[in-house]
Structures are given as structure tokens and as C-alpha cells.
Design a protein around this motif. Structure first.
Motif, mmCIF file in Angstrom:
data_model
loop_
_atom_site.group_PDB
_atom_site.id
_atom_site.type_symbol
_atom_site.label_atom_id
_atom_site.label_comp_id
_atom_site.label_asym_id
_atom_site.label_seq_id
_atom_site.Cartn_x
_atom_site.Cartn_y
_atom_site.Cartn_z
ATOM 1 N N ASN A 142 0.786 -1.227 -0.017
ATOM 2 C CA ASN A 142 -0.219 0.027 0.138
ATOM 3 C C ASN A 142 0.891 1.317 -0.063
ATOM 4 O O ASN A 142 2.107 1.272 0.285
ATOM 5 C CB ASN A 142 -1.020 -0.069 1.041
ATOM 6 C CG ASN A 142 -0.449 0.039 2.480
ATOM 7 O OD1 ASN A 142 0.506 0.986 2.703
ATOM 8 N ND2 ASN A 142 -0.501 -0.675 3.782
ATOM 9 N N ASN A 143 0.270 2.379 -0.334
ATOM 10 C CA ASN A 143 1.266 3.602 -0.559
ATOM 11 C C ASN A 143 1.085 4.504 0.474
ATOM 12 O O ASN A 143 1.113 5.602 0.362
ATOM 13 C CB ASN A 143 0.726 4.246 -1.984
ATOM 14 C CG ASN A 143 1.192 3.444 -3.202
ATOM 15 O OD1 ASN A 143 2.277 2.701 -3.125
ATOM 16 N ND2 ASN A 143 0.131 3.271 -4.270
ATOM 17 N N ALA A 144 0.393 4.158 1.549
ATOM 18 C CA ALA A 144 0.214 5.137 2.968
ATOM 19 C C ALA A 144 1.474 5.672 3.290
ATOM 20 O O ALA A 144 1.371 7.054 3.373
ATOM 21 C CB ALA A 144 -0.448 4.302 4.150
ATOM 22 N N LEU A 145 2.549 5.104 3.263
ATOM 23 C CA LEU A 145 4.071 5.716 3.693
ATOM 24 C C LEU A 145 4.324 7.008 2.558
ATOM 25 O O LEU A 145 4.536 7.768 3.288
ATOM 26 C CB LEU A 145 4.873 4.800 3.830
ATOM 27 C CG LEU A 145 6.296 5.319 4.005
ATOM 28 C CD1 LEU A 145 6.513 5.944 5.426
ATOM 29 C CD2 LEU A 145 7.392 3.959 3.835
ATOM 30 N N GLU B 131 2.546 -4.047 4.924
ATOM 31 C CA GLU B 131 2.325 -3.651 3.705
ATOM 32 C C GLU B 131 2.855 -2.293 3.401
ATOM 33 O O GLU B 131 3.174 -2.049 2.177
ATOM 34 C CB GLU B 131 1.094 -3.751 3.192
ATOM 35 C CG GLU B 131 0.644 -5.260 3.046
ATOM 36 C CD GLU B 131 -0.908 -5.653 2.773
ATOM 37 O OE1 GLU B 131 -1.703 -4.558 3.034
ATOM 38 O OE2 GLU B 131 -1.211 -6.781 2.510
ATOM 39 N N ALA C 90 2.512 8.435 0.419
ATOM 40 C CA ALA C 90 1.319 9.568 0.552
ATOM 41 C C ALA C 90 1.539 10.315 1.643
ATOM 42 O O ALA C 90 1.493 11.434 1.400
ATOM 43 C CB ALA C 90 -0.169 8.808 0.403
ATOM 44 N N GLU D 237 -6.225 7.437 3.404
ATOM 45 C CA GLU D 237 -5.358 6.187 3.232
ATOM 46 C C GLU D 237 -5.694 5.132 4.359
ATOM 47 O O GLU D 237 -5.396 3.935 4.024
ATOM 48 C CB GLU D 237 -3.844 6.447 3.661
ATOM 49 C CG GLU D 237 -3.155 7.299 2.370
ATOM 50 C CD GLU D 237 -2.909 6.332 1.116
ATOM 51 O OE1 GLU D 237 -2.949 5.140 1.177
ATOM 52 O OE2 GLU D 237 -3.058 7.017 -0.080
ATOM 53 N N ILE E 179 -5.123 13.196 3.607
ATOM 54 C CA ILE E 179 -4.660 11.756 2.981
ATOM 55 C C ILE E 179 -4.475 10.819 4.211
ATOM 56 O O ILE E 179 -4.852 9.801 3.634
ATOM 57 C CB ILE E 179 -3.099 12.501 2.896
ATOM 58 C CG1 ILE E 179 -2.951 13.546 1.895
ATOM 59 C CG2 ILE E 179 -2.216 11.025 2.266
ATOM 60 C CD1 ILE E 179 -3.242 13.435 0.475
#
Lengths: 392, 289
Positions: free
Chosen positions: A4-7, B269, A9, B76, B72
């Protein structure tokens, strides 16, 4: 594992927070002193390319000294001094015997010369604006040059982009020596004048990529020939003679790519150059900056270069030209070059040691070049350098 | 901030230390005045007090960018990280352990929802009476980052900012050694479950061992899900490293809100280094070195 792209973003969003942006360290925090010694050695020419058995070329010993002095929170002074000692022979003119390739005639006696360069730059940084003013002077036995520069850079509010403009003017005077002996040399002082302008745009694309694009324009006028070079044309020896004006344009792109997993950075640069003498050149620079344990950094690099020839250049002139411009200078010929480099630095608490070496090879059909007739004086050189930097 | 904080700097002089300390204290006071819900004249209190009215506020750049950040984080986390969820603490009072009725919970949920906010910097208001903004889950981590950045600007290259567990490093020890940070064991005080070597960046932790209550053999965590209104049965604790402490904190909070299994999976993840401790005190660590 990353899915996932949370980091990414969140990091991007946090990077916009004004108080988290590293105040661009436009002004050095400490005094810095840098010392470099270079040994530049041109390889001897092949015997079959030289007509007069003078195969040895230039050796140059260079000593450089740099001081970076923060004067206040907003001002910094850089002072550079460079001392060069040159000795050796240099190419004079080419000569072609019937049915053979052109050969080089070298200056017979060894030339000795000393060059001194002084430069100072004052940088004033106010939050996101940086103004720099510079002056430089360079002197040789038969030459001196004075130049002034002014530059202005502005960072965007989010500090991700920087626009900068700079302008540079210089005036060079040349007083050729031994004009009594060599009648092709001008016996009066000659001058050339140059103005150049550069606009650049740098942007932090993301955490791992920094990009810079720059466009430059330069106009030179006055005596642009080489007084010591000659041209043999239709039975007589005349002086190297070039147009009185030269306009050039450059377009360059620099990339810095950071690889966390290797603790390394890739520098990938490209430069296009084009002038009204008909020379176009392409330069590609690749360097890998590898950080290692214990403060070591190792940088292998390769540079590829190629250029077309000037419209008035020939490896050997067989006919007279209507415009009266002639040159057989290898630097105006069509050629390509490859430079292999290796630099090692070791950082200590408040000083650093560096050692570097470069090997340069050039030829009429190196890289993309494809010269009809290779200039016999194209050179290979080795450059070795040691240096130390101190901060205090 | 109401919690113990520690600043460790290597300084060249007494003067430099005083300068750094002064700057930090001043900066903390500034952030407190702006974002504390407990200071009646803070910007946040003013906005909260006017919730449901027509009064409009102009939001300053810093706060606005923090709001963007919260947007954000909300996106997220699929709505789990929500800076309007603070009102849940009115019905989940951990000092007087009771389980609120579902009706109470539903009524409170009506006042929650980051997506209800009109994102207008020049004309901001909370549209529902009783709605509240709470920067508590962001601002302490942000402050740690800000201070670490600050001391760098006065020339300190070796220092650690620790705001009650929200940690930001401004460079390692002068000899290059990292800072050793111990991660608390949920049940045994003073017994770290893991030691983390911190060279740079930020480390933040979230856990339910600090505040929870047990009623009828059921444990109620103070980690409250803004979508259901109920405490989360999640990890006992999670610590995350990121370049910025604020990011580490947000990732840790989201991992807690996701519940035990989902939280473990999700934090892995993200690719960020982490340590998780589950309710059986099993430790999983994804720290290099």
C-alpha cells in the motif's frame, strides 16, 4: 512486501509542512577549506602522426585552494585560488604529404607558462532568495582575463522548485610572445569579449529524484583565434584565423536519483551544445555515488562526448577559403571522447580526504563521431588528483 | 503537552544549548497555543466552539497543510484516521468505566466524519453542532519533527527529541552511534520488548496499554473506531519508523485502529520499519540492523 502507498502518500503530505522543511542551507554553517593538487599529463603522440619527432605534449601541475567563509546567517564568501604550471609542446599546424594522412607539426621548443586564477563570490541568502556576485581574474605570461558575474535564485514556497538566472561578462587580453620570430602571430595586444546567460529550473520530483534543466546562451566577440597555431595552406604558413564572433547555446539536463536500498545515488546528465561555427556536441555523464561504511564513498564515472567540426576547419586545408577563416586545431575537429573516472573519499570527524583519477581517450570515430579524416593531434590524457577538505 | 518530554543535544557551548532550548520551548508554546483543545483561546477551541454556527474561520497555512495531511491520512486509512473522532471520548470515559448505549454511540457518530468538513481555507467551519476537531493524534509527532528540525538550524547535528514517546532524531551520537530506543513492554514496566537503533528520522508508538478498562472480563481499549464508535480489539502496541515522526505516528495509529490481524498485515504492507506487540505479547519486528 510493500503493497500500500500510505507511507509514500503521508510522507509527501508531510513534506509540505513548512516547519518540517529543512531550511535550505544556502549559507554554509562552518568555515571550509579545501586543497587540491592535480597532475594532468597528455599522452605522447604516436610517431606516425607527427612530422617533426616532437612527440611529448603538455604536463600541467595544478594547485587549488578554496575557502568558504560564512560571514553571517545570510552571507557567505567563497574565495578560490588556483596556480597552474604548464610545460611541454603543443600542436602547431598540420601537413599532408601526397597520398598520406595529415600529420601534425608540433611546437619545437618546450613551452613554460604559469597561470594564476583568483575568484571571489559573495552569496546573500534571504529565506528563499539567493543573490550571488562574483569577480574573477586570471593571468598568464601572455594573457589576462577579468570577469564579473551576477546570479539570482528563488525557491518556490514549498521549496520543491528553484528558478535561477545568472549573467557573466568577461574580457580577455592576449599579448602573443615571440612575434619577431613567428610572423604569423599578431604583434599587438588582442582582446576578446564574452557575455553569457544561464537560466535553470531545478525540481525535487520526489524523495528519490532531483532534476535540473538549464539553458544557456553565450556571445563571444573579438580575437577568437589561437595566436600560436598556424595553418599551412597553398604553399604558405599563415596564422590560425577564426571568425570574430561566436554565438553558442546549450541545453542541459541533470538528474540525481537516490537508491535507499543501496545507499547510493546515480547522477545522469546530458548536455547539448550548438554554435554558429557549426559545432554541435552531445555530452552524457554517468556517475554512481556509492556510500560505504566508515565514511567511505566511491564514485565510478563515465563521460561520453562527441562533436561535429567547425565550418572553417580542415584536418589539412588544400584550398583557399573565401572568408579567410582557417584552422586545423584538433579542438574544432569532429571527434569523440570517453573519460573513465574513479573517485574515493573518506570522511573523518571534521575533515575529508579525496583521491581521484581520470583517463581520457579521444578519436575521430570514438562514441558517435565519424570523422572523414581524424585530426592527428587528438589527445589522450591522465588526470590524478588528491585533496583534503576541512570544516571548522 | 501534558507529558514528560526530553531533549538531548550535543552542543558546542552553553550558549548554543540555551539558544536551542529556548527555541524549542518557544516553539512548543506556539504549537500548544494553536492546537491545544485545553486552551480556550486556541484556534482549535475557537473553531470547535463555533461548530454548527455560521461563523467562518480563515485557516493559516500551517494549519491548512496539517488539514491536508489529515485528509490524506483519512483517505489512506479508509476513514479510520479521523481528526473529528475526539467526541467519542465524551461517551467512552475511561476514568468512569461504563459501556455507553448503542443510541449514545449513534448520536455521537453523527458528529463525526472528516468528509463532512467543507475544505475551504478562507471559509472554514464545522457544519454540525457538537462536532470537534482534535489534532491530538498529529500535533505531538509534528512538534517532535519541528523541534528536531529547529535544532538543526542552530547548528546542532547530534540530538534527540523525545516528546513522551514521539521521537525525532536530529542526527546520531557524534561518533556515529545510533540512539538506542527501548520499546515498552505492555505489561512489565521498565522491561523493553525491543531495542531500536535510531540514526535519523522519527519513531512513534501507539498502544492500548496506557489507558484501557476491563468490565465483565472484557477489555475496552481507548483506541476508538470512528466508524463503529466502539473500542478496537487491536494490537497491544505498535512502533513505527519513518523519515518524519508525524508519518510514523499516523501509520502506528492506523495500524492500531485496523484491529490485531489486519493491523499487523497493513503495517507490513506499508514498507515502513515497525515493531508490533499483540495481545499475547508476541513481538514482530521489521527493523533493519
Amino acid at each position: 512486501m510493500k503493497k500500500n502507498n500510505a507511507l509514500l502518500a503521508l510522507s509527501a503530505a508531510a513534506a509540505c509542512l513548512p516547519a518540517l522543511q529543512a531550511k535550505a542551507q544556502q549559507i554554509a554553517q562552518d568555515f571550509e577549506i579545501g586543497i587540491r593538487h592535480y597532475n594532468y599529463e597528455e599522452a605522447a603522440l604516436d610517431e606516425d602522426k607527427v612530422l617533426n619527432q616532437q612527440l611529448d605534449r603538455y604536463d600541467i601541475e595544478v594547485n587549488q585552494f578554496r575557502l568558504v567563509a560564512p560571514l553571517s546567517d545570510t552571507m557567505q564568501l567563497n574565495v578560490d585560488y588556483q596556480h597552474e604550471k604548464m610545460s611541454g609542446a603543443s600542436p602547431w599546424y598540420t601537413f599532408q604529404l601526397p597520398g598520406e594522412e595529415p600529420k601534425q607539426v608540433m611546437s619545437g621548443a618546450s613551452i613554460e607558462d604559469t597561470r594564476k586564477d583568483y575568484a571571489a563570490t559573495l552569496k546573500v541568502a534571504l529565506d528563499r532568495d539567493v543573490l550571488s556576485l562574483g569577480a574573477a581574474r586570471s593571468t598568464e605570461d601572455d594573457y589576462d582575463s577579468t570577469s564579473f558575474s551576477v546570479g539570482y535564485a528563488k525557491e518556490s514556497e514549498d521549496r520543491l522548485t528553484t528558478w535561477s538566472v545568472s549573467a557573466d561578462v568577461s574580457n580577455d587580453d592576449i599579448y602573443p610572445v615571440d612575434t619577431e620570430t613567428f610572423r604569423t602571430r599578431p604583434d599587438t595586444e588582442q582582446s576578446k569579449h564574452s557575455n553569457s546567460y544561464l537560466v535553470s529550473y531545478a525540481r525535487i520530483m520526489n524523495k528519490h529524484w532531483l532534476m535540473k534543466i538549464a539553458a544557456g546562451y553565450s556571445r563571444k566577440s573579438g580575437y577568437l583565434s589561437d595566436p600560436y597555431k598556424q595553418v599551412f595552406v597553398t604553399g604558405s604558413l599563415i596564422g590560425d584565423s577564426r571568425p570574430q564572433k561566436r554565438i553558442s547555446r546549450t541545453l542541459a539536463m541533470q538528474n540525481r536519483l537516490f537508491f535507499d536500498e543501496y545507499d547510493a545515488a546515480l547522477h545522469l546528465d546530458y548536455r547539448f551544445y550548438d554554435d554558429d561555427w557549426g559545432i554541435q556536441s552531445n555530452t552524457v555523464d554517468l556517475a554512481w555515488y556509492q556510500n560505504l561504511d566508515a565514511g567511505f564513498q566511491i564514485v565510478p564515472s563515465i563521460r561520453l562526448y562527441e562533436q561535429s567540426e567547425a565550418f572553417f576547419y580542415e584536418s589539412f586545408h588544400t584550398e583557399q577559403r573565401a572568408d579567410g577563416n582557417y584552422s586545423t586545431d584538433y579542438r574544432l575537429s569532429e571527434y569523440g571522447a570517453v573519460t573513465y573516472g574513479l573517485k574515493i573519499t573518506k570522511a573523518f570527524e571534521n575533515w575529508a580526504l579525496m583521491l581521484s583519477g581520470e583517463k581520457y581517450y579521444s578519436g575521430g570515430s570514438t562514441f558517435l563521431a565519424d570523422a572523414e579524416s581524424e585530426n592527428p593531434a587528438l589527445l589522450d590524457f591522465t588526470l590524478i588528483s588528491v585533496g583534503v577538505d576541512f570544516t571548522f | 503537552m501534558g507529558s514528560p518530554c526530553a531533549l538531548s543535544f550535543y552542543c558546542e557551548s552553553e550558549q548554543q544549548f540555551d539558544q536551542a532550548k529556548g527555541a524549542c520551548v518557544e516553539e512548543m508554546a506556539r504549537l500548544e497555543a494553536k492546537y491545544s483543545r485545553y486552551q480556550p483561546d486556541s484556534l482549535i477551541s475557537k473553531i470547535n466552539n463555533a461548530a454548527g454556527t455560521e461563523q467562518l474561520f480563515e485557516i493559516d497555512t500551517e494549519t491548512w497543510i496539517l488539514m491536508q495531511y489529515a485528509t490524506i491520512a483519512h483517505r489512506e486509512s479508509d476513514g479510520l484516521f479521523d481528526i473529528t473522532s475526539g467526541v467519542l471520548r465524551q461517551i467512552w470515559d475511561f476514568k468512569n468505566p461504563t459501556v455507553p448505549s448503542q443510541e449514545d454511540i449513534n448520536r455521537t457518530l453523527d458528529k463525526i466524519g472528516f468528509d463532512k468538513l467543507p475544505m475551504e481555507q478562507q471559509a472554514f467551519r464545522l457544519p454540525v453542532t457538537g462536532m470537534e476537531l482534535d489534532f491530538g493524534g498529529i500535533v505531538k509527532e509534528y512538534a517532535a519533527d519541528v523541534l528536531a528540525n529547529f535544532i538543526g538550524e542552530v547548528g546542532i547535528r547530534h540530538g534527540l527529541v523525545d516528546l513522551a514517546g514521539d521521537i525525532a532524531a536530529a542526527g546520531p551520537h557524534p561518533d556515529g552511534r545510533p540512539w538506542e530506543i527501548g520499546i515498552r513492554h505492555p505489561a512489565i514496566p521498565g522491561e523493553p520488548v525491543a531495542k531500536i537503533a535510531l540514526h535519523s528520522g522519527g519513531l512513534a508508538s501507539s498502544g492500548d496499554y496506557a489507558r484501557c478498562f476491563v468490565l465483565d472480563d472484557k477489555k475496552y481499549s481507548h483506541i476508538l473506531n470512528p466508524i463503529t464508535g466502539w473500542p478496537v480489539e487491536g494490537l497491544a502496541g505498535v512502533s513505527v519508523w519513518a523519515e518524519q515522526c508525524i508519518v510514523a505516528g499516523t501509520l502506528a495509529t492506523i495500524a492500531m485502529l485496523k484491529g490485531e490481524e489486519e493491523g499487523k498485515k497493513w503495517i507490513a504492507e506499508t514498507g515502513a520499519p515497525y515493531v508490533t506487540i499483540d495481545q499475547h505479547f508476541r513481538v514482530e519486528s521489521q527493523f533493519k540492523g
